[in-house]
Structure formats: C-alpha cells, structure tokens
Design a protein around this motif. Structure first.
Motif, mmCIF file in Angstrom:
data_model
loop_
_atom_site.group_PDB
_atom_site.id
_atom_site.type_symbol
_atom_site.label_atom_id
_atom_site.label_comp_id
_atom_site.label_asym_id
_atom_site.label_seq_id
_atom_site.Cartn_x
_atom_site.Cartn_y
_atom_site.Cartn_z
ATOM 1 N N LEU A 106 0.825 -1.295 0.008
ATOM 2 C CA LEU A 106 -0.021 0.035 -0.027
ATOM 3 C C LEU A 106 0.777 1.487 -0.177
ATOM 4 C CD1 LEU A 106 -2.781 -0.955 2.625
ATOM 5 C CD2 LEU A 106 -3.282 -0.674 0.278
ATOM 6 N N SER A 107 1.970 1.410 0.781
ATOM 7 C CA SER A 107 2.867 2.213 0.724
ATOM 8 C C SER A 107 3.528 2.823 -0.601
ATOM 9 C CB SER A 107 3.931 2.172 2.179
ATOM 10 O OG SER A 107 4.604 3.312 2.292
ATOM 11 N N ASP A 108 3.860 1.666 -1.158
ATOM 12 C CA ASP A 108 4.557 1.810 -2.292
ATOM 13 C C ASP A 108 3.774 2.527 -3.299
ATOM 14 O OD1 ASP A 108 6.966 1.024 -1.385
ATOM 15 O OD2 ASP A 108 6.921 -0.984 -1.948
ATOM 16 N N TYR A 109 2.591 1.715 -3.396
ATOM 17 C CA TYR A 109 1.638 2.145 -4.244
ATOM 18 C C TYR A 109 1.298 3.680 -4.154
ATOM 19 C CZ TYR A 109 -3.025 2.392 -6.944
ATOM 20 O OH TYR A 109 -3.935 2.499 -7.835
ATOM 21 N N PHE A 110 1.145 4.222 -3.039
ATOM 22 C CA PHE A 110 0.568 5.637 -2.813
ATOM 23 C C PHE A 110 1.883 6.275 -3.028
ATOM 24 C CE2 PHE A 110 -0.751 8.859 0.453
ATOM 25 C CZ PHE A 110 -1.921 9.314 -0.054
ATOM 26 N N LEU A 111 2.960 6.260 -2.437
ATOM 27 C CA LEU A 111 4.078 6.930 -2.894
ATOM 28 C C LEU A 111 4.306 7.206 -4.423
ATOM 29 C CD1 LEU A 111 6.651 8.194 -1.883
ATOM 30 C CD2 LEU A 111 7.847 6.005 -1.885
ATOM 31 N N GLN A 112 4.268 6.199 -5.241
ATOM 32 C CA GLN A 112 4.204 6.176 -6.727
ATOM 33 C C GLN A 112 3.355 7.093 -7.171
ATOM 34 O OE1 GLN A 112 4.483 2.309 -8.545
ATOM 35 N NE2 GLN A 112 6.004 1.500 -7.057
ATOM 36 N N GLY A 113 2.069 7.051 -6.723
ATOM 37 C CA GLY A 113 0.761 7.760 -7.231
ATOM 38 C C GLY A 113 1.116 9.415 -6.541
ATOM 39 N N LEU A 114 1.665 9.586 -5.578
ATOM 40 C CA LEU A 114 1.941 10.868 -5.159
ATOM 41 C C LEU A 114 3.064 11.632 -5.990
ATOM 42 C CD1 LEU A 114 2.041 10.516 -1.214
ATOM 43 C CD2 LEU A 114 0.156 11.403 -2.575
ATOM 44 N N GLN A 115 3.847 11.028 -6.223
ATOM 45 C CA GLN A 115 5.056 11.323 -7.099
ATOM 46 C C GLN A 115 4.606 11.659 -8.569
ATOM 47 O OE1 GLN A 115 7.847 7.805 -6.447
ATOM 48 N NE2 GLN A 115 9.167 9.295 -5.427
ATOM 49 N N GLN A 116 3.497 11.349 -9.042
ATOM 50 C CA GLN A 116 2.940 11.667 -10.081
ATOM 51 C C GLN A 116 2.151 12.819 -10.461
ATOM 52 O OE1 GLN A 116 1.473 8.018 -11.894
ATOM 53 N NE2 GLN A 116 3.100 7.004 -11.409
ATOM 54 N N ILE A 117 1.928 13.285 -9.001
ATOM 55 C CA ILE A 117 0.756 14.645 -9.170
ATOM 56 C C ILE A 117 1.577 15.775 -9.555
ATOM 57 C CG2 ILE A 117 -0.863 15.849 -7.763
ATOM 58 C CD1 ILE A 117 -1.310 13.234 -6.399
ATOM 59 N N PRO A 118 1.239 16.550 -10.331
ATOM 60 C CA PRO A 118 2.082 17.684 -10.620
ATOM 61 C C PRO A 118 2.027 18.716 -9.410
ATOM 62 C CG PRO A 118 0.332 17.247 -12.451
ATOM 63 C CD PRO A 118 0.136 16.368 -11.444
ATOM 64 N N ASP A 119 2.987 19.462 -9.278
ATOM 65 C CA ASP A 119 3.294 20.600 -8.122
ATOM 66 C C ASP A 119 3.011 20.030 -6.778
ATOM 67 O OD1 ASP A 119 3.109 22.422 -10.286
ATOM 68 O OD2 ASP A 119 1.238 22.344 -10.231
ATOM 69 N N LEU A 120 2.808 18.850 -6.690
ATOM 70 C CA LEU A 120 2.778 18.213 -5.158
ATOM 71 C C LEU A 120 4.078 18.129 -4.508
ATOM 72 C CD1 LEU A 120 0.417 17.301 -3.163
ATOM 73 C CD2 LEU A 120 1.282 15.042 -3.740
ATOM 74 N N VAL A 121 4.183 18.680 -3.577
ATOM 75 C CA VAL A 121 5.593 18.435 -2.830
ATOM 76 C C VAL A 121 5.429 17.820 -1.822
ATOM 77 C CG1 VAL A 121 7.213 19.787 -1.266
ATOM 78 C CG2 VAL A 121 5.860 21.003 -3.143
ATOM 79 N N LEU A 122 6.257 16.646 -1.646
ATOM 80 C CA LEU A 122 6.373 15.309 -0.706
ATOM 81 C C LEU A 122 7.521 15.546 -0.054
ATOM 82 C CD1 LEU A 122 5.324 12.722 0.174
ATOM 83 C CD2 LEU A 122 6.562 11.641 -1.679
ATOM 84 N N TYR A 123 7.402 15.560 1.419
ATOM 85 C CA TYR A 123 8.605 15.766 2.232
ATOM 86 C C TYR A 123 9.093 14.575 2.683
ATOM 87 C CZ TYR A 123 6.705 20.425 2.194
ATOM 88 O OH TYR A 123 6.339 21.700 2.138
ATOM 89 N N GLY A 124 10.504 14.334 3.010
ATOM 90 C CA GLY A 124 11.220 13.325 3.693
ATOM 91 C C GLY A 124 12.017 12.559 2.433
ATOM 92 N N ASP A 125 12.387 11.551 2.879
ATOM 93 C CA ASP A 125 13.417 10.713 1.952
ATOM 94 C C ASP A 125 12.613 9.520 1.508
ATOM 95 O OD1 ASP A 125 15.392 9.102 0.832
ATOM 96 O OD2 ASP A 125 16.729 8.675 2.607
ATOM 97 N N VAL A 126 12.321 9.743 0.059
ATOM 98 C CA VAL A 126 11.355 8.694 -0.442
ATOM 99 C C VAL A 126 12.154 7.452 -0.770
ATOM 100 C CG1 VAL A 126 10.025 10.403 -1.482
ATOM 101 C CG2 VAL A 126 11.844 9.519 -2.807
ATOM 102 N N SER A 127 13.461 7.369 -0.548
ATOM 103 C CA SER A 127 14.268 6.197 -1.050
ATOM 104 C C SER A 127 14.491 5.038 0.269
ATOM 105 C CB SER A 127 15.448 6.570 -1.788
ATOM 106 O OG SER A 127 16.188 7.340 -0.758
ATOM 107 N N GLY A 128 14.282 5.706 1.477
ATOM 108 C CA GLY A 128 14.711 5.040 2.481
ATOM 109 C C GLY A 128 13.776 4.427 3.190
ATOM 110 N N PRO A 129 14.035 3.505 4.305
ATOM 111 C CA PRO A 129 12.953 2.747 5.056
ATOM 112 C C PRO A 129 11.823 3.784 5.569
ATOM 113 C CG PRO A 129 14.811 2.778 6.283
ATOM 114 C CD PRO A 129 15.022 3.489 4.894
ATOM 115 N N ARG A 130 10.734 3.365 5.686
ATOM 116 C CA ARG A 130 9.672 4.196 6.196
ATOM 117 C C ARG A 130 8.344 3.721 6.764
ATOM 118 N NH1 ARG A 130 8.653 8.033 2.582
ATOM 119 N NH2 ARG A 130 6.976 8.724 3.718
ATOM 120 N N VAL A 131 7.653 4.259 7.559
ATOM 121 C CA VAL A 131 6.437 3.703 7.606
ATOM 122 C C VAL A 131 5.216 4.383 7.216
ATOM 123 C CG1 VAL A 131 6.942 3.255 10.450
ATOM 124 C CG2 VAL A 131 6.139 5.609 9.541
#
Length: 381
Positions: A279-304
């Motif tokens: 679920l987390s990977d799916y949502f992350l990929q979707g967020l990265q495709q939204i124009p102008d959206l700023v996503l905070y944090g390290d998207v490549s490292g381990p996460r909750v």
C-alpha cells in the motif's frame, strides 16, 4: 468516507480488540489487579501479566526487561525521561521529536539538565548522524529519539544509534509511537534502555493505553506516586521496575484490548508487513506523479506509511478542509506536534497535509485520495 489519520489514532481495529474490552466490562469477573487475593483480583492480575508477556514478545525482550502500562506513550516518555535525567546531565535528541519528548526535555532543562539536538537535512529531513559524536560531552547520559517520524514517515537508523550508545555507555530511550507494530523492534541485545509505545495507533488498542518496555536495572526514580496495594505504610513509592512506574489502578479493560491488538499483530505479522509495504509503495508512486505536489522526507529510505505533502502557496489547513468537505477524506494538517522538524523542512508557516495508512486501508481508499489530490492540483494551476 476515507480515513487517513492513522498516525493520530487508528479507528479500524481487529474485532478481537472490542471483544476483549467488552468481556472485561460485561462479565463482572475482573476486579482490581494486585489489590486483593480473591478470584476477581487475581483474574485481572493474570490478564495484565499476560498482556505484558505479549508486549515483551513483540519486542523480543528477555528476562532483563519488564513492561509497565501507562495511558499512552506521552505518559511513558515523561515517566522515563524525568525518572532518569538529573540536574547536570546532558541529553542528546533529534530534530524529529514530537512534543511528547521535547516538552519534558524543556522542563528538565529548566531544572538543570542540558540538551543538544542532532540536526536534519532541509530537503529530506534525514538526520545528520555524524553530529552524535560531535555533540557528545563528558556529562552526556542519555539519547532519546523518535524511531519513525510522524511527519515524513522516515525510520531512524536505530542500529547506528545503538552502536553509539553502547560505545559510550549511554542510556537509550526510543519513542516507538509510530513504529511499534509496523517496524520490527528487537531489544534482546540490551542496548535499548526503554521503548515507549502507545496502544491506540499501530498496535490497534483502545485509546488511553500504552506503556514502556524497560530494562529492569534502569535507575528510574518515581515521578508519579500513590497506591501500590502492598506497601501501605511506606512513605516512599516502592522501588524497582516496573512497580515504580505503576502507581494507582491499572486500566484492565483497556489493557485487555491492547493485548488483543498485539496478539493480532503477532499472529498476522508477515501478512501485515507485506500489505502495508504494498500500500505504501503504491501510494508513494501515485503521489510522485501529481503535478506541483511537494512530498517531504526521504522517499528512498525505510519508512512507515506516513506521508506529508503540500501544494506551493496553499495553506495545509485549507487543503485538508477541501479533502474532507468535498471528498470525504480525513487527513491531518498543520505541524503534527513536531515543531523542530517542520522548521527544518521549511514548513513552519504552511504546515503540511499528512496522510497516514494502516493495514485496514484499501487500494480504493488510496485511489480516492490520489484522484482528489490530482483535482486539487488542477485547480492550483
């Protein structure tokens, strides 16, 4: 409606949690643990002991550890930090911390302790671990840190922190509010002094539950004092872990629910880990495709599964209100009780919109959120 505020509290629980709470309250069979030798009291006492064993198993804690139950991780952190830190002691902590850590430390500073903060990267929020050695002092006694950020979802390199504390003989206190039940935590090597956890988030327990898994030899002094049911004539709170942390009557019904939540997690651990990762990977990929959206944090490292986002120039509270009022999507805007990390990320004025998932989140929930964000993005342009 779609719920994305699981980092604050989970609203969807395994059925066994409510059933366990109901059994205690409805059966009329559970009394006050440790306050009598009759069956009602002993039955409650056995329930609490079993719950403690569940928690110890979750953290792979051996005989060197005990569990004390509290109202939440905030209470546990206050009891541990104020119980261990004395005037003249030096504490190291991080820019990731929640006010549940920061405010006790600010209070301890007023009483004579000193505190230094490990900085974080302005872009990713990642900690500058090299500052641990740079800010170490002779009087450094303790390190306290947030295992997983409740803003970015990034996970601390706990192995590096443990090695540092072991090398310098420091107490290590972990705030596992966002990680317990999501990220494997193993205290079996004894380097972690205390793990503070809350029940109402990823452990699926009721509100008003939590606690600490703490080394038996931790030299804590009592912060809360009162009845213990045994040493009635003593002027001082009876010593030793966990009793010194457990003044007053336990929340037996809540602990029953928490125990059921932990049992559910242990029974379904692999499945829950896999589902939340997908679920987390799916949502992350979707967020990265939204124009102008700023996503905070390290998207490549381990996460909750916690994600903080913004649209440039849009107040986080406004975006969150639109998500709720127009699309029925519940998120958390603002500063998430983590002021230093928001300062580091440059969101002190704007805040951020936080989406946080649980194992009960569905693909349909995520799709609804992504569609809504895309529509808001289109309105921004």
């Amino acid at each position: 409606m779609y719920y994305f505020d699981n980092a604050a509290t989970t609203v969807q629980k395994p059925p066994a949690v409510a059933e366990a709470v109901y059994e205690v309250l409805h059966s009329g069979l559970y009394g006050n643990p440790s306050r009598g030798a009759h069956g009602y009291s002993l039955r409650a006492y056995e329930l609490v002991l079993e719950a403690k064993e569940q928690v110890k198993s979750l953290f792979s804690a051996g005989q060197d550890y005990e569990v004390a139950f509290t109202h939440n991780s905030t209470t546990a952190l206050n009891l541990v930090l104020k119980g261990l830190v004395r005037p003249g002691d030096h504490v190291l902590t991080t820019m990731w911390e929640h006010n549940a850590v920061l405010r006790p430390l600010y209070q301890l500073e007023k009483e004579g302790a000193t505190v230094d903060f490990i900085g974080s990267d302005a872009r990713t929020g990642q900690l500058r671990y090299e500052e641990l050695e740079q800010k170490l002092r002779l009087e450094t006694k303790l390190v306290v840190c947030n295992h997983a950020s409740n803003v970015t979802g990034n996970v601390l390199d706990i192995s590096r922190i443990r090695a540092f504390c072991k090398a310098h003989g420091l107490f290590l206190v972990i705030d596992a509010s966002q990680s317990a039940g999501v990220v494997p935590i193993d205290v079996s090597d004894g380097t972690i002094t205390a793990i503070c956890f809350t029940g109402h988030k990823s452990l699926y327990g009721p509100g008003g539950t939590g606690g600490v898994c703490i080394r038996r030899d931790a030299p804590v002094r009592p912060v809360l004092t009162g009845g213990d049911g045994v040493h009635a004539f003593d002027h001082d709170q009876p010593g030793g872990v966990p009793a010194i942390l457990e003044a007053g009557t336990a929340n037996v019904a809540g602990i029953a629910g928490l125990s059921a939540g932990v049992s559910y997690i242990r029974e379904h651990w692999q499945e829950l880990q896999r589902k939340q990762a997908v679920l987390s990977d799916y949502f992350l990929q979707g967020l990265q495709q939204i124009p102008d959206l700023v996503l905070y944090g390290d998207v490549s490292g381990p996460r909750v599964p916690v994600f903080a986002v913004n649209f440039p120039g849009a107040e986080s509270t406004v975006v969150s209100d639109i998500l709720w009022e127009t699309y029925g999507i519940a998120t958390r805007p603002g500063f998430h009780c983590a002021p230093l990390l928001h300062e580091s990320l440059g969101t002190k004025e704007q805040g951020a919109v936080r989406f946080s998932l649980s194992s009960f989140t569905t693909r349909d929930d995520l799709d609804a959120a992504l569609v809504a964000l895309k529509k808001i993005s289109a309105l921004q342009r």
